[in-house]
Design a protein around this motif. Structure first.
Motif, PDB file in Angstrom:
ATOM      1  N   UNK A  97       0.812  -1.214   0.000  1.00 16.63           N
ATOM      2  CA  UNK A  97       0.000   0.000   0.000  1.00 16.63           C
ATOM      3  C   UNK A  97       0.846   1.265   0.000  1.00 16.63           C
ATOM      4  N   UNK A  98       2.051   1.192   0.555  1.00 11.66           N
ATOM      5  CA  UNK A  98       2.909   2.371   0.621  1.00 11.66           C
ATOM      6  C   UNK A  98       4.366   1.905   0.642  1.00 11.66           C
ATOM      7  N   UNK A  99       4.968   1.742  -0.542  1.00 15.21           N
ATOM      8  CA  UNK A  99       6.324   1.205  -0.600  1.00 15.21           C
ATOM      9  C   UNK A  99       7.330   2.028   0.193  1.00 15.21           C
ATOM     10  N   UNK A 100       7.176   3.332   0.185  1.00 16.90           N
ATOM     11  CA  UNK A 100       8.135   4.185   0.872  1.00 16.90           C
ATOM     12  C   UNK A 100       7.515   4.719   2.159  1.00 16.90           C
ATOM     13  N   UNK A 101       7.858   4.105   3.257  1.00 14.66           N
ATOM     14  CA  UNK A 101       7.390   4.549   4.563  1.00 14.66           C
ATOM     15  C   UNK A 101       8.432   5.498   5.129  1.00 14.66           C
ATOM     16  N   UNK A 102       8.007   6.676   5.508  1.00 17.19           N
ATOM     17  CA  UNK A 102       8.952   7.707   5.925  1.00 17.19           C
ATOM     18  C   UNK A 102       8.437   8.414   7.173  1.00 17.19           C
ATOM     19  N   UNK A 103       9.353   9.139   7.827  1.00 17.47           N
ATOM     20  CA  UNK A 103       8.995   9.920   8.996  1.00 17.47           C
ATOM     21  C   UNK A 103       9.949   9.681  10.139  1.00 17.47           C
ATOM     22  N   UNK A 104       9.664  10.317  11.272  1.00 16.16           N
ATOM     23  CA  UNK A 104      10.528  10.235  12.451  1.00 16.16           C
ATOM     24  C   UNK A 104       9.810   9.501  13.579  1.00 16.16           C
ATOM     25  N   UNK A 105      10.585   8.750  14.366  1.00 15.75           N
ATOM     26  CA  UNK A 105      10.080   8.051  15.547  1.00 15.75           C
ATOM     27  C   UNK A 105      10.939   8.452  16.733  1.00 15.75           C
ATOM     28  N   UNK A 106      10.297   8.918  17.788  1.00 18.18           N
ATOM     29  CA  UNK A 106      10.998   9.234  19.032  1.00 18.18           C
ATOM     30  C   UNK A 106      10.787   8.076  20.000  1.00 18.18           C
ATOM     31  N   UNK A 107      11.865   7.387  20.334  1.00 19.18           N
ATOM     32  CA  UNK A 107      11.809   6.202  21.187  1.00 19.18           C
ATOM     33  C   UNK A 107      12.521   6.474  22.506  1.00 19.18           C
ATOM     34  N   UNK A 108      11.863   6.105  23.597  1.00 20.09           N
ATOM     35  CA  UNK A 108      12.453   6.208  24.937  1.00 20.09           C
ATOM     36  C   UNK A 108      12.642   4.794  25.458  1.00 20.09           C
ATOM     37  N   UNK A 109      13.841   4.478  25.949  1.00 22.02           N
ATOM     38  CA  UNK A 109      14.127   3.109  26.378  1.00 22.02           C
ATOM     39  C   UNK A 109      14.964   3.112  27.647  1.00 22.02           C
ATOM     40  N   UNK A 150       7.405  11.903  22.764  1.00 24.87           N
ATOM     41  CA  UNK A 150       7.876  10.529  22.645  1.00 24.87           C
ATOM     42  C   UNK A 150       6.757   9.688  22.025  1.00 24.87           C
ATOM     43  N   UNK A 151       7.103   8.917  21.001  1.00 24.47           N
ATOM     44  CA  UNK A 151       6.104   8.076  20.339  1.00 24.47           C
ATOM     45  C   UNK A 151       5.950   6.716  21.007  1.00 24.47           C
ATOM     46  N   UNK A 152       7.057   6.178  21.515  1.00 21.75           N
ATOM     47  CA  UNK A 152       7.068   4.804  21.988  1.00 21.75           C
ATOM     48  C   UNK A 152       8.107   4.653  23.085  1.00 21.75           C
ATOM     49  N   UNK A 153       7.790   3.829  24.094  1.00 23.25           N
ATOM     50  CA  UNK A 153       8.741   3.543  25.169  1.00 23.25           C
ATOM     51  C   UNK A 153       8.982   2.044  25.235  1.00 23.25           C
ATOM     52  N   UNK A 154      10.210   1.674  25.570  1.00 22.00           N
ATOM     53  CA  UNK A 154      10.593   0.280  25.764  1.00 22.00           C
ATOM     54  C   UNK A 154      11.020   0.130  27.225  1.00 22.00           C
ATOM     55  N   UNK A 286       6.545  -2.782  25.046  1.00 23.66           N
ATOM     56  CA  UNK A 286       6.414  -1.581  24.232  1.00 23.66           C
ATOM     57  C   UNK A 286       5.183  -0.836  24.716  1.00 23.66           C
ATOM     58  N   UNK A 287       5.333   0.459  24.970  1.00 26.19           N
ATOM     59  CA  UNK A 287       4.266   1.244  25.582  1.00 26.19           C
ATOM     60  C   UNK A 287       4.096   2.552  24.811  1.00 26.19           C
ATOM     61  N   UNK A 288       2.851   2.918  24.557  1.00 28.28           N
ATOM     62  CA  UNK A 288       2.580   4.197  23.909  1.00 28.28           C
ATOM     63  C   UNK A 288       1.187   4.673  24.317  1.00 28.28           C
ATOM     64  N   UNK A 289       0.855   5.936  24.111  1.00 29.79           N
ATOM     65  CA  UNK A 289      -0.494   6.411  24.436  1.00 29.79           C
ATOM     66  C   UNK A 289      -1.525   5.727  23.536  1.00 29.79           C
TER      67      UNK A 289
END
Length: 319
Positions: A97-109, A150-154, A286-289
């Motif tokens: 559906x979308x060959x080129x997936x792009x963008x930024x991810x802010x990860x807290x671990x 933050x998008x995602x926490x580990x 993995x935790x996120x809102x």
């Protein structure tokens, strides 16, 4: 290609696929109540669906305890199969559906899992998704998603994250580890009573609200060795620093299998008192809102993390 065991596939019909999805969500949360919230059902409805699935498959998938549930061996096996299949399907749909997936991810671990497990694997993710950029931040405190971008926490935790969405990434087991020289010097192999002559290395922030010696106390209590724990200690605020000190012959640490297995395999660390076991209910999550729609860049990253965790689980299985 996913090869389902014949005895399972022959017992499934179209009415069971909703029950399989319910099982997948409940197994991921290890909670019927949290699965009910995600699926917009009642906990009773989730329980009934699981029971119907268990009847259809003629196997018990969950152990029902007083305030929690855990997967049986069969449940764990089916969960891994479903998780792998859904991951492959999701990745295939994303690419089509979308060959080129792009963008930024802010990860807290947590620092230790970032240093020992995540960072060494990131080259593979970058190669798969070159247009996705990752901003990795580490710390021992729980991140406030409301005030930080933050998008995602580990996390390494017990799975309780009120108001947040969580997925268990991988289980964790523990065992005392030290350098081969340290074990030999203190005659530790199969002699845990000799701990009293050692220096124990402690991660003082093993999990939320943990005592400085929480991991050692948990292990020693299970082996009736609390009296053998020495008074001489070194304390750190990261598990990987404990392991580094152990490799440098400073003492003996509690090693987490997901973080130290390769060092054990290379002979840099030894397990003087036997292999890894699970103590308590602390695993990686993995935790996120809560999100109405998970962004594609975040979904592919979480799928990739699950794939890495599953590959490591397979590598750790005895031949």
């Amino acid at each position: 290609m996913l090869n389902l065991p014949p005895r399972i596939s022959s017992r499934l019909n179209s009415s069971q696929f909703a029950n399989l999805h319910t099982f997948l969500v409940a197994a991921r949360h290890l909670s019927f109540a949290r699965a009910a919230q995600e699926l917009c059902l009642t906990a009773s409805a989730v329980s009934h669906r699981i029971s119907r699935l268990e009847t259809a498959l003629n196997m018990k998938l969950f152990q029902r305890l007083t305030r929690q549930v855990s997967l049986t061996d069969e449940g764990e096996r089916i969960f891994e199969i479903l998780q792998s299949a859904m991951g492959e399907l999701s990745e295939a749909l994303e690419r089509s559906s979308q060959p080129e997936i792009a963008g930024a991810i802010a990860l807290y671990a947590r620092p230790s899992v970032a240093q020992c497990w995540l960072v060494p694997r990131l080259a593979d993710f970058i190669e798969r998704y070159p247009l996705v950029s990752l901003d990795l931040r580490v710390g021992n405190d729980n991140v406030d998603f409301r005030t930080r971008k933050i998008d995602l926490a580990l996390y390494y935790a017990n799975g309780e994250f009120p108001g947040l969405t969580s997925q268990r990434l991988m289980r964790e087991c523990m065992a005392p580890v030290c350098s081969p020289e340290y074990a030999q010097r203190h005659r530790l192999h199969e002699n845990p009573q000799n701990l009293s002559n050692c220096t124990t290395l402690h991660d003082s922030l093993a999990w939320d609200h943990a005592a400085y010696d929480a991991e050692w106390s948990l292990w020693a209590e299970q082996h009736n060795l609390l009296a053998a724990l020495p008074k001489r200690t070194l304390t750190f605020d990261r598990s990987d620093l404990c392991v580094t000190a152990a490799m440098s012959h400073a003492g003996i640490a509690i090693g987490r299998q997901q973080l130290v297995q390769k060092r054990v395999d290379r002979g840099e660390l030894v397990l003087p008192f036997g292999g890894f076991r699970q103590y308590g209910h602390y695993d990686y999550y993995l935790v996120h809102p809560p999100l109405n729609v998970v962004p594609k860049r975040l979904q592919v990253f979480m799928n990739w993390l699950h794939m890495c965790a599953q590959e490591q689980t397979i590598e750790q299985r005895p031949n």
